[in-house]
Write an enzyme that holds these catalytic residues in place. Structure first.
Site, PDB file in Angstrom:
ATOM      1  N   ARG A   1       0.802  -1.293  -0.165  1.00  0.00           N
ATOM      2  CA  ARG A   1      -0.152   0.028   0.074  1.00  0.00           C
ATOM      3  C   ARG A   1       0.929   1.294  -0.018  1.00  0.00           C
ATOM      4  NH1 ARG A   1      -3.444  -1.066   4.866  1.00  0.00           N
ATOM      5  NH2 ARG A   1      -4.113   0.865   4.828  1.00  0.00           N
TER       6      ARG A   1
ATOM      7  N   GLY B   1      -5.009  -8.948  16.762  1.00  0.00           N
ATOM      8  CA  GLY B   1      -5.051 -10.272  17.452  1.00  0.00           C
ATOM      9  C   GLY B   1      -5.976  -9.848  18.912  1.00  0.00           C
TER      10      GLY B   1
ATOM     11  N   ASN C   1      33.937  45.889   6.581  1.00  0.00           N
ATOM     12  CA  ASN C   1      32.620  46.045   5.905  1.00  0.00           C
ATOM     13  C   ASN C   1      32.874  45.508   4.565  1.00  0.00           C
ATOM     14  OD1 ASN C   1      30.143  47.138   4.921  1.00  0.00           O
ATOM     15  ND2 ASN C   1      30.474  49.293   5.257  1.00  0.00           N
TER      16      ASN C   1
ATOM     17  N   LYS D   1       9.448  -0.612   2.486  1.00  0.00           N
ATOM     18  CA  LYS D   1       8.631   0.149   3.396  1.00  0.00           C
ATOM     19  C   LYS D   1       9.362   0.746   4.431  1.00  0.00           C
ATOM     20  CE  LYS D   1       5.291  -1.678   6.075  1.00  0.00           C
ATOM     21  NZ  LYS D   1       4.024  -2.404   6.397  1.00  0.00           N
TER      22      LYS D   1
ATOM     23  N   GLN E   1      14.086 -13.759   5.029  1.00  0.00           N
ATOM     24  CA  GLN E   1      13.034 -14.742   5.023  1.00  0.00           C
ATOM     25  C   GLN E   1      12.376 -14.777   3.591  1.00  0.00           C
ATOM     26  OE1 GLN E   1       9.183 -12.963   6.575  1.00  0.00           O
ATOM     27  NE2 GLN E   1       8.301 -14.861   7.232  1.00  0.00           N
TER      28      GLN E   1
ATOM     29  N   ALA F   1      35.039  50.814  -4.990  1.00  0.00           N
ATOM     30  CA  ALA F   1      34.129  50.049  -5.631  1.00  0.00           C
ATOM     31  C   ALA F   1      34.341  49.451  -7.010  1.00  0.00           C
ATOM     32  CB  ALA F   1      32.885  50.986  -5.810  1.00  0.00           C
TER      33      ALA F   1
END
Ligand code: UD1
Ligand code: CA
Length: 455
Positions: free
Chosen positions: A14, A138, A376, A21, A72, A422
């Protein structure tokens, strides 16, 4: 000796996913990792993970860890799954214990498991719950004296048995030798044609082995994930729990429902966290830290009184006391922002130390740089740290002023108190205390006319 068996062979159809999963995450970690965390907190001597569907990917995800895998194939029920783990169990003493957990029941807490192990004594112990709607589970069948007789699966149960509200969570603790003996005697003559682990309960009772039970501290600990809907529900439950713990420690969360922790977060006093933040890895927020909305913070240490403004992304970084970061700042691994320093919008730091009180307020890339105090850094400053093959360092000493739109072509050094004009492209060291600039002289062409349209 304590053996822990974690069943993780199921398909998880699902989930509608190619990913096994148990590798789907809750809070950023595979579900199986959560279970392993709770398991390891019990100091087990051996942990056996039973894998089946996607076994290779599950094993690869945990390569190099102290884990034993049992395959398994095919999956013939929970009893059959535990049988596959039997050859790997450590055994010696009569008090050897086996605890069975599930890779898709990710939120079980070690305190609950500890209580179950305590309840076991020298018999069998089941983790049970009493539910308003027990259907599907169960059921725990007890005799008139309230002693557990057996577990009956929902599909095999009579109407009277289906009315029983006490259910089996699946988690149990058993003496290892007895578990081995009982599993050798179960069959698959039931509604599902499976070998039920739960059938060992009736066998224990038949041998007069005491069957105890414990209950989880919280119902969510035993919730399993079979679909993305359930995964999302557990994610919210878990996040709500993390948020609650932080609130109880005195942290302010603007909205506990909009808070996501995918790792460990430690907070000092009077920390404020706005909505939509994501915390990953190990994060420490010292006293008085304020985190603005929608910040992503991973593996970081944020000093007292520092503020991270909205939409900042911080990873592998140190932020000093009272520093200000953001909005829209990016601190990458190795960023080390000193106390009272400012890193503003669209500024990226990587492997860079920005000294105390220094400011890079707008639009800059500072990589592989050591920047002193009270510097700066003007808007548009870029350290050109990479020639396509190698990385080079930029050193900027204390009290430097870097004009806007400056490129520092590393390796290069700017001496203490220097000023860069600059637009400078700095390719050689700039001397301390002087103005350095690289800029063609500005000129004006007198009487120049714009071209006119022809024809
Ligand atoms: C099981 C219990 C039931 C309990 C319920 C709680 C049995 C027979 N029943 O039922 O009493 O109320 O859990 O959720 O144990 N798995 C394997 N290999 C298998 C079969 C299962 O690894 O061959 C793993 C699954 O991946 C899953 C877990 O065991 O993580 C439980 O299997 P599932 O088939 O969901 O058990 P239930 O039928 O729900
Ligand atoms: Ca089943």
């Amino acid at each position: 000796m304590l053996n822990i068996i974690i069943l993780a062979a199921g398909l998880g159809k699902r989930m509608q996913s190619d990913l096994p999963k148990v590798l789907h995450p809750i809070a950023g970690q595979p579900m199986l990792s959560h279970v392993l965390g709770a398991a390891r907190a019990l100091n087990p001597d051996r942990v056996v993970v039973v894998v089946g569907h996607g076994a290779d990917r599950v094993q690869a995800a945990y390569a190099g860890q102290d884990l034993t895998f049992a395959l398994q194939q095919p999956q013939q029920g929970t009893g059959h799954a535990v049988m596959q783990a039997l050859p790997h169990l450590l055994e010696g003493d009569p008090d050897d214990t086996c605890l069975v957990l599930y890779g898709d029941v990710p939120l079980v807490q070690s305190a609950t498991l500890q209580a179950l192990l305590q309840a076991r004594g020298d018999g069998l112990a089941l983790l049970t719950e009493t539910l308003d709607d027990p259907s599907g589970y169960g059921r725990i069948v007890r005799d008139a004296q309230g002693r557990v007789q057996r577990i009956v699966e929902h599909k095999d149960a009579s109407d009277a048995e289906r009315a029983i509200a006490e259910v089996n969570t699946g988690i149990l603790a058993a003496p290892t030798a007895a578990l081995r003996r009982w599993l050798g005697r179960i069959d698959n003559h039931n509604a599902q044609g499976e070998y039920y682990l739960t059938d060992i309960v009736g066998l224990a009772v038949g041998e007069h082995v005491p069957v105890a039970h414990a209950q989880p501290a919280a119902h969510w600990e035993t919730l399993g994930v079979n679909s993305r809907v359930q995964q999302a529900q557990l994610e919210r439950i878990w996040q709500g729990e993390q948020a609650r713990l932080l609130l109880e420690q005195g942290v302010t969360l603007a909205d506990p429902a909009r808070f996501d922790l995918r790792g460990e977060l430690s907070c000092g006093r009077d920390v404020f966290i706005d909505v939509g933040c994501v915390f990953e890895g190990r994060v420490r927020l010292a006293d008085g830290v304020r985190v603005g909305p929608h910040c992503v913070i991973r593996d970081a240490d944020i000093g007292a009184g520092a503020a991270l403004d909205a939409y900042s992304h911080v990873e592998g970084a140190l932020v000093g006391d009272s520093a200000r970061i953001g909005p829209y700042a990016r601190l990458r691994p190795g960023a080390d922002v000193g106390p009272d320093a400012h890193v503003g919008n669209f500024v990226e730091l990587k492997k860079t130390r920005l000294g105390r009180g220094s400011k890079a307020n707008h639009l800059a890339y500072l990589g592989d740089a050591v920047i002193g105090e009270r510097v700066n850094v003007g808007a548009g400053t870029i350290t050109c740290n990479y020639d396509g093959v190698n990385k080079f360092q930029t050193i900027i000493e204390d009290d430097v002023f870097i004009g806007s739109d400056t490129q520092l072509v590393a390796p290069v050094k700017v001496g203490q108190g220097a000023t860069l004009g600059a637009g400078t492209t700095l390719t050689r060291d700039a001397p301390a205390g002087e103005l350095t600039l690289s800029r063609p002289r500005q000129q004006t062409v007198q009487g120049w006319k714009r071209p006119a349209r022809k024809g």
